[in-house]
Motif scaffolding. Sequence first.
Motif, PDB file in Angstrom:
ATOM      1  N   ILE A   1      79.205  40.150  90.558  1.00  0.00           N
ATOM      2  CA  ILE A   1      78.708  41.178  91.473  1.00  0.00           C
ATOM      3  C   ILE A   1      77.282  41.582  91.099  1.00  0.00           C
ATOM      4  N   ALA A   2      77.019  41.707  89.797  1.00  0.00           N
ATOM      5  CA  ALA A   2      75.657  42.054  89.344  1.00  0.00           C
ATOM      6  C   ALA A   2      74.683  40.928  89.660  1.00  0.00           C
ATOM      7  N   GLU A   3      75.094  39.682  89.413  1.00  0.00           N
ATOM      8  CA  GLU A   3      74.226  38.534  89.689  1.00  0.00           C
ATOM      9  C   GLU A   3      73.905  38.409  91.169  1.00  0.00           C
ATOM     10  N   ASP A   4      74.796  38.911  92.022  1.00  0.00           N
ATOM     11  CA  ASP A   4      74.543  38.875  93.464  1.00  0.00           C
ATOM     12  C   ASP A   4      73.606  39.995  93.914  1.00  0.00           C
ATOM     13  N   GLY A   5      73.137  40.802  92.961  1.00  0.00           N
ATOM     14  CA  GLY A   5      72.125  41.808  93.274  1.00  0.00           C
ATOM     15  C   GLY A   5      72.649  43.173  93.631  1.00  0.00           C
ATOM     16  N   HIS A   6      73.938  43.426  93.403  1.00  0.00           N
ATOM     17  CA  HIS A   6      74.505  44.738  93.725  1.00  0.00           C
ATOM     18  C   HIS A   6      74.458  45.645  92.497  1.00  0.00           C
TER      19      HIS A   6
ATOM     20  N   ASP B   1      90.586  49.138  85.215  1.00  0.00           N
ATOM     21  CA  ASP B   1      90.022  49.747  84.006  1.00  0.00           C
ATOM     22  C   ASP B   1      89.139  48.754  83.252  1.00  0.00           C
ATOM     23  N   ALA B   2      89.591  47.505  83.160  1.00  0.00           N
ATOM     24  CA  ALA B   2      88.801  46.485  82.470  1.00  0.00           C
ATOM     25  C   ALA B   2      87.498  46.217  83.230  1.00  0.00           C
ATOM     26  N   PHE B   3      87.572  46.231  84.569  1.00  0.00           N
ATOM     27  CA  PHE B   3      86.360  46.008  85.367  1.00  0.00           C
ATOM     28  C   PHE B   3      85.351  47.132  85.163  1.00  0.00           C
ATOM     29  N   THR B   4      85.815  48.381  85.264  1.00  0.00           N
ATOM     30  CA  THR B   4      84.873  49.499  85.136  1.00  0.00           C
ATOM     31  C   THR B   4      84.266  49.564  83.732  1.00  0.00           C
ATOM     32  N   ASN B   5      85.001  49.099  82.735  1.00  0.00           N
ATOM     33  CA  ASN B   5      84.446  49.035  81.384  1.00  0.00           C
ATOM     34  C   ASN B   5      83.350  47.977  81.271  1.00  0.00           C
ATOM     35  N   ALA B   6      83.506  46.897  82.025  1.00  0.00           N
ATOM     36  CA  ALA B   6      82.530  45.804  81.967  1.00  0.00           C
ATOM     37  C   ALA B   6      81.345  46.029  82.903  1.00  0.00           C
ATOM     38  N   TRP B   7      81.548  46.806  83.959  1.00  0.00           N
ATOM     39  CA  TRP B   7      80.526  47.000  84.997  1.00  0.00           C
ATOM     40  C   TRP B   7      79.480  48.006  84.520  1.00  0.00           C
ATOM     41  N   GLU B   8      78.209  47.652  84.638  1.00  0.00           N
ATOM     42  CA  GLU B   8      77.126  48.520  84.174  1.00  0.00           C
ATOM     43  C   GLU B   8      76.468  49.311  85.288  1.00  0.00           C
TER      44      GLU B   8
ATOM     45  N   ALA C   1      78.522  51.994  99.159  1.00  0.00           N
ATOM     46  CA  ALA C   1      78.388  50.733  98.411  1.00  0.00           C
ATOM     47  C   ALA C   1      78.513  49.548  99.364  1.00  0.00           C
ATOM     48  N   ASP C   2      77.664  48.543  99.176  1.00  0.00           N
ATOM     49  CA  ASP C   2      77.762  47.366 100.038  1.00  0.00           C
ATOM     50  C   ASP C   2      78.543  46.231  99.381  1.00  0.00           C
ATOM     51  N   ALA C   3      79.120  46.494  98.198  1.00  0.00           N
ATOM     52  CA  ALA C   3      80.020  45.549  97.548  1.00  0.00           C
ATOM     53  C   ALA C   3      81.381  46.215  97.411  1.00  0.00           C
ATOM     54  N   TRP C   4      82.413  45.584  97.975  1.00  0.00           N
ATOM     55  CA  TRP C   4      83.770  46.122  97.919  1.00  0.00           C
ATOM     56  C   TRP C   4      84.638  45.188  97.085  1.00  0.00           C
ATOM     57  N   LEU C   5      85.337  45.748  96.105  1.00  0.00           N
ATOM     58  CA  LEU C   5      86.216  44.961  95.238  1.00  0.00           C
ATOM     59  C   LEU C   5      87.668  45.336  95.513  1.00  0.00           C
ATOM     60  N   PHE C   6      88.479  44.323  95.822  1.00  0.00           N
ATOM     61  CA  PHE C   6      89.890  44.523  96.140  1.00  0.00           C
ATOM     62  C   PHE C   6      90.751  43.976  94.994  1.00  0.00           C
ATOM     63  N   ILE C   7      91.486  44.885  94.373  1.00  0.00           N
ATOM     64  CA  ILE C   7      92.423  44.491  93.320  1.00  0.00           C
ATOM     65  C   ILE C   7      93.806  44.892  93.823  1.00  0.00           C
TER      66      ILE C   7
END
Length: 439
Positions: A199-204, A222-229, A257-263
Amino acid sequence: MVSDDTNRPNRRAVLKGAGIAGVALTAGCISTPEDGENGSGGDGSGNDSGGGEGNDSESGGGNGGSGSGPYTIGMVDSSTGSLSAFGQRNQRGKDLALARVNEVGIGGSDLEIIVEDSESQSQAGVSAAQKLVNQDGVPFVIGAVGSGVSLAIYQSVVEGTDVVQLSQNSTSPDLTDYPGLLRMSPTGETQSAALADIIAEDGHDSVAVTWINNDYGQGITDAFTNAWEGEVAFNNSHDQGQSSYSSTVSQLANSGADAWLFITYQPEFTTMAQEAYSSGYEAQFYGADSVQGPDVLSNTPEGSLDGMKLVTPSAAVDQDNYKEFASTFEEEYGESPTAWSAYAYDCVITAALAVATAAEFTGAALQETVREVTRPDGEQVTTFQQAMEALGEDGSASDIDYQGVSGPIDFDENGDPVGYLQIFTVENHEYTSTGFVES
């Protein structure tokens, strides 16, 4: 290995030719499951006898390899419910593996698997596992689909006993905290980190996240939010099995937000994608493993998901044993396998090797062998037949290192395997592989 020389299986004497076409198999254990079926007989049991006493190491199924009866283990799978698409693939992988095992045999005996439906829900999964352990008396349970279901089974049925539990499809990072609960699919920790990187590499720099309200959704998020800057503009759960998610979709759109993550799971995501499309909302979609599937594509408007990126656990598709497995799967079922089929296949082979090398057919003995048969110190083998040949008459679990069709396995001290991840992008309303990540 059994300790009594008079009952020790003579493995070389029971080796048979390869190929599943002409194999005579126990009725109800091997079939080609149709949609909604579990491939294990009309009652879902996988055998007709039931009865926990049949698995006593002194009689019935657990006969020390004397050939007078089968070794019976259990499996909790999602035959129905939100995760049934995974369950069907699991059954196909299980059936192929069981055929391979029973071509060779375990000291002259077959392996049987009693399959019970979790209905993709924790309570039903616990009931299924209780039936397998308390009524059928199985010392080994493959199960389940869904991290929350697997964890509920472990905490309610398995923990504090000698029963071995090996989950075929559970990726929540939370399971790492329960080393007695083994799993074949890799932890979602690396999946979450890979999603954050993509998601970061895609410019979001801002993302909105919605997740299924259970252990799987919470753990991956939880793991995603810990890794997401970057910024998390929206982070909220949704319940399973709702007829509409319009409120969730509106909140995603209003987050900015223009990036939506579905878990979440396939049925829930399909409904969200349909409602986002009909409302005219536009965003870059991303997803964890359980939102991918052919039913998602067939039930969403053409082009509505194009550009979506997903990170999923992957089998070791470049290995020869996987290629042979995939070829057999395609011949049998007319479609390519997913990683979930490969994980179920490896669960069965690992269980069979644990049985073949255990001193007796009990949970305590299987606890001693289930990890060892995949450890890197032994001779590398890629099929059940190779493993049995390498073991000979006097081999032990540490003499072999089963290299699964899903990868090396190599359970660590937390019960987690080595794993691979694959990146998919939806192009022209089809999933296209666009990269790999090794965990």
